[in-house]
Design a protein around this motif. Structure first.
Motif, PDB file in Angstrom:
ATOM      1  N   THR A   1     -68.212  70.781   0.692  1.00 12.30           N
ATOM      2  CA  THR A   1     -69.632  71.192   0.461  1.00 12.30           C
ATOM      3  C   THR A   1     -69.992  72.213   1.541  1.00 12.30           C
ATOM      4  O   THR A   1     -71.031  72.697   1.843  1.00 12.30           O
ATOM      5  CB  THR A   1     -70.500  70.107   0.851  1.00 12.30           C
ATOM      6  N   TYR A   2     -69.076  72.660   2.332  1.00  5.52           N
ATOM      7  CA  TYR A   2     -69.399  73.627   3.511  1.00  5.52           C
ATOM      8  C   TYR A   2     -70.142  75.016   2.810  1.00  5.52           C
ATOM      9  O   TYR A   2     -71.177  75.418   3.645  1.00  5.52           O
ATOM     10  CB  TYR A   2     -68.095  74.027   4.243  1.00  5.52           C
ATOM     11  N   GLU A   3     -69.723  75.459   1.981  1.00  4.24           N
ATOM     12  CA  GLU A   3     -70.307  76.519   1.488  1.00  4.24           C
ATOM     13  C   GLU A   3     -71.718  76.408   0.618  1.00  4.24           C
ATOM     14  O   GLU A   3     -72.608  77.201   1.041  1.00  4.24           O
ATOM     15  CB  GLU A   3     -69.500  77.323   0.670  1.00  4.24           C
TER      16      GLU A   3
ATOM     17  N   ILE B   1     -58.595  83.541  12.828  1.00  2.00           N
ATOM     18  CA  ILE B   1     -58.718  82.427  13.931  1.00  2.00           C
ATOM     19  C   ILE B   1     -59.785  81.747  13.379  1.00  2.00           C
ATOM     20  O   ILE B   1     -60.992  82.018  13.383  1.00  2.00           O
ATOM     21  CB  ILE B   1     -58.786  82.969  15.141  1.00  2.00           C
ATOM     22  N   GLY B   2     -59.420  80.222  12.909  1.00  3.57           N
ATOM     23  CA  GLY B   2     -60.470  79.187  12.376  1.00  3.57           C
ATOM     24  C   GLY B   2     -60.989  79.839  11.199  1.00  3.57           C
ATOM     25  O   GLY B   2     -62.228  79.801  10.933  1.00  3.57           O
ATOM     26  N   THR B   3     -59.922  79.860  10.293  1.00  2.00           N
ATOM     27  CA  THR B   3     -60.266  80.521   8.955  1.00  2.00           C
ATOM     28  C   THR B   3     -61.452  79.604   7.927  1.00  2.00           C
ATOM     29  O   THR B   3     -62.043  80.304   7.343  1.00  2.00           O
ATOM     30  CB  THR B   3     -58.971  80.169   8.082  1.00  2.00           C
TER      31      THR B   3
ATOM     32  N   MET C   1     -55.174  80.587  10.244  1.00  2.00           N
ATOM     33  CA  MET C   1     -54.948  79.384  11.221  1.00  2.00           C
ATOM     34  C   MET C   1     -56.120  78.534  11.380  1.00  2.00           C
ATOM     35  O   MET C   1     -57.407  79.209  11.608  1.00  2.00           O
ATOM     36  CB  MET C   1     -54.376  79.829  12.504  1.00  2.00           C
ATOM     37  N   ASP C   2     -56.183  77.002  11.221  1.00  2.00           N
ATOM     38  CA  ASP C   2     -57.378  76.396  11.546  1.00  2.00           C
ATOM     39  C   ASP C   2     -56.886  75.038  11.730  1.00  2.00           C
ATOM     40  O   ASP C   2     -55.862  74.550  11.214  1.00  2.00           O
ATOM     41  CB  ASP C   2     -58.106  76.452  10.080  1.00  2.00           C
ATOM     42  N   ILE C   3     -57.693  74.086  12.436  1.00  2.00           N
ATOM     43  CA  ILE C   3     -57.321  72.657  12.695  1.00  2.00           C
ATOM     44  C   ILE C   3     -57.532  71.859  11.426  1.00  2.00           C
ATOM     45  O   ILE C   3     -56.647  70.823  11.512  1.00  2.00           O
ATOM     46  CB  ILE C   3     -58.057  72.062  14.003  1.00  2.00           C
TER      47      ILE C   3
ATOM     48  N   SER D   1     -62.229  86.537  14.268  1.00  2.00           N
ATOM     49  CA  SER D   1     -62.778  85.026  14.138  1.00  2.00           C
ATOM     50  C   SER D   1     -64.492  85.213  13.977  1.00  2.00           C
ATOM     51  O   SER D   1     -65.012  86.004  14.621  1.00  2.00           O
ATOM     52  CB  SER D   1     -62.527  84.355  15.279  1.00  2.00           C
ATOM     53  N   SER D   2     -64.683  84.170  13.015  1.00  2.01           N
ATOM     54  CA  SER D   2     -66.220  84.173  13.021  1.00  2.01           C
ATOM     55  C   SER D   2     -66.544  82.627  13.101  1.00  2.01           C
ATOM     56  O   SER D   2     -65.906  81.495  12.333  1.00  2.01           O
ATOM     57  CB  SER D   2     -66.868  84.449  11.824  1.00  2.01           C
ATOM     58  N   GLY D   3     -67.596  82.106  13.583  1.00  2.00           N
ATOM     59  CA  GLY D   3     -67.909  80.579  13.805  1.00  2.00           C
ATOM     60  C   GLY D   3     -67.247  79.630  14.518  1.00  2.00           C
ATOM     61  O   GLY D   3     -67.534  78.773  14.474  1.00  2.00           O
TER      62      GLY D   3
HETATM   63  C1  LIG Z   1     -68.120  76.801  11.664  1.00  2.00           C
HETATM   64  S1  LIG Z   1     -66.302  76.699  10.794  1.00  2.00           S
HETATM   65  C2  LIG Z   1     -66.015  78.566  10.821  1.00  2.00           C
HETATM   66  C3  LIG Z   1     -65.228  78.908   9.448  1.00  2.00           C
HETATM   67  C4  LIG Z   1     -65.271  80.578   9.047  1.00  2.00           C
HETATM   68  N1  LIG Z   1     -64.488  81.176   9.961  1.00  2.00           N
HETATM   69  C5  LIG Z   1     -66.511  80.786   8.809  1.00  2.00           C
HETATM   70  O1  LIG Z   1     -67.196  81.606   9.470  1.00  2.00           O
HETATM   71  O2  LIG Z   1     -67.139  80.300   7.775  1.00  2.00           O
HETATM   72  C6  LIG Z   1     -65.512  76.345  12.409  1.00  2.00           C
HETATM   73  C7  LIG Z   1     -63.976  76.254  11.994  1.00  2.00           C
HETATM   74  O3  LIG Z   1     -63.316  76.299  13.270  1.00  2.00           O
HETATM   75  C8  LIG Z   1     -62.331  75.116  12.962  1.00  2.00           C
HETATM   76  N2  LIG Z   1     -61.757  74.634  14.280  1.00  2.00           N
HETATM   77  C9  LIG Z   1     -62.514  73.868  15.315  1.00  2.00           C
HETATM   78  N3  LIG Z   1     -61.820  73.467  16.248  1.00  2.00           N
HETATM   79  C10 LIG Z   1     -60.495  73.936  16.183  1.00  2.00           C
HETATM   80  C11 LIG Z   1     -59.373  73.941  16.771  1.00  2.00           C
HETATM   81  N4  LIG Z   1     -59.216  73.496  18.004  1.00  2.00           N
HETATM   82  N5  LIG Z   1     -58.266  74.960  16.442  1.00  2.00           N
HETATM   83  C12 LIG Z   1     -58.545  75.558  15.104  1.00  2.00           C
HETATM   84  N6  LIG Z   1     -59.352  75.728  14.361  1.00  2.00           N
HETATM   85  C13 LIG Z   1     -60.526  74.834  14.758  1.00  2.00           C
HETATM   86  C14 LIG Z   1     -62.728  74.219  12.028  1.00  2.00           C
HETATM   87  O4  LIG Z   1     -61.911  73.329  11.450  1.00  2.00           O
HETATM   88  C15 LIG Z   1     -63.589  74.919  11.036  1.00  2.00           C
HETATM   89  O5  LIG Z   1     -62.948  75.367  10.102  1.00  2.00           O
END
Ligand SMILES: C[S@@+](CC[C@H](N)C(=O)[O-])C[C@H]1O[C@@H](n2cnc3c(N)ncnc32)[C@H](O)[C@@H]1O
Length: 221
Positions: A30-32, A64-66, A87-89, A133-135
């Protein structure tokens, strides 16, 4: 807590990579709808636009942080043919990103990697010509020390276009870490831009992010 209740308060209250995994496992579906659309979050689109404005022609890049893949999707609209990995966790967020398609219906991402970016990471497709990277550089997510984990993924001369939450930039000392990296000869002196994170009309309108724009120089020895 219902998925609908998830939002900025929860995102800003996480502290560890495990907290992040738990939060985004619950939020991915539901993030979007509950956040990006409901709050008119324009950060992914804005980072794609900055990237398109500043980075010359490149072929292979890493998100980064897809998350759910919005930044890569917008970038694929601006740079058709660009090879994009992510890449994302969170495996649940990456599962959403895997579904994202380009204007021609091809998949946005060539490869998606589950990685904790608080640690040094490597992968078989590195080095990349640019990282964006965003967010993800925000409260409780990635701090300035994580920039050093990204540099080995970049080719010499490769570009970094990294959005950082404004308060996080100040409170965690991003400027100092960037100065150290410049002094080490690891990166060029960065340009720091400011962008709006939310559209006018959003309850969060006025929140801004810094965007770090720089290029990798020599490896850190
Ligand atoms: C607010 S979302 C942003 C996602 C996307 N870039 C956007 O702007 O919609 C933050 C993202 O960072 C990832 N994240 C948080 N900690 C992380 C880590 N230690 N390593 C990799 N990704 C991480 C989360 O899983 C999440 O997908």
């Amino acid at each position: 807590m219902s998925d609908e209740a998830l939002g900025l308060d929860e995102a800003y209250s996480v502290k560890t990579p495990e907290d992040n995994k738990r939060l985004y496992a619950k939020w991915a579906a539901t993030y979007e709808s509950s956040f990006v659309d409901a709050k008119q979050y324009r950060y992914p689109k804005a980072i794609a636009q900055v990237f398109n404005d500043v980075v010359p022609s490149v072929n292979r890049v890493l998100d980064i942080g897809t998350g759910t893949g919005l930044t890569g999707m917008y970038l694929s609209h601006l740079r058709t043919g660009l090879v994009i990995d992510g890449m994302d966790i969170s495996p649940q967020m990456l599962a959403q990103a895997k579904l994202k398609v380009r204007a021609d219906n091809a998949l946005v991402y060539r490869a998606l990697y589950e990685r904790d970016l608080t640690r040094e990471v490597r992968n078989e497709n590195a080095p990349y010509e640019a990282l964006f990277s965003s967010g993800t550089f925000t409260h409780g997510h990635l701090g300035p020390e994580c920039l050093r984990n990204l540099l080995p993924l970049l080719a010499d001369g490769g570009w970094l276009v990294v959005g950082v939450n404004n308060e996080h930039f100040e409170s965690k000392g991003f400027a100092g870490e960037l100065e150290s990296l410049v002094a080490l000869g690891a990166i060029d002196t960065p340009e720091i831009m400011r962008i709006d994170v939310y559209e006018p009309g959003s309850v969060h309108y006025g929140d801004q992010a810094r965007v770090i724009i720089t290029r990798r120089q020599a490896p850190i020895t």
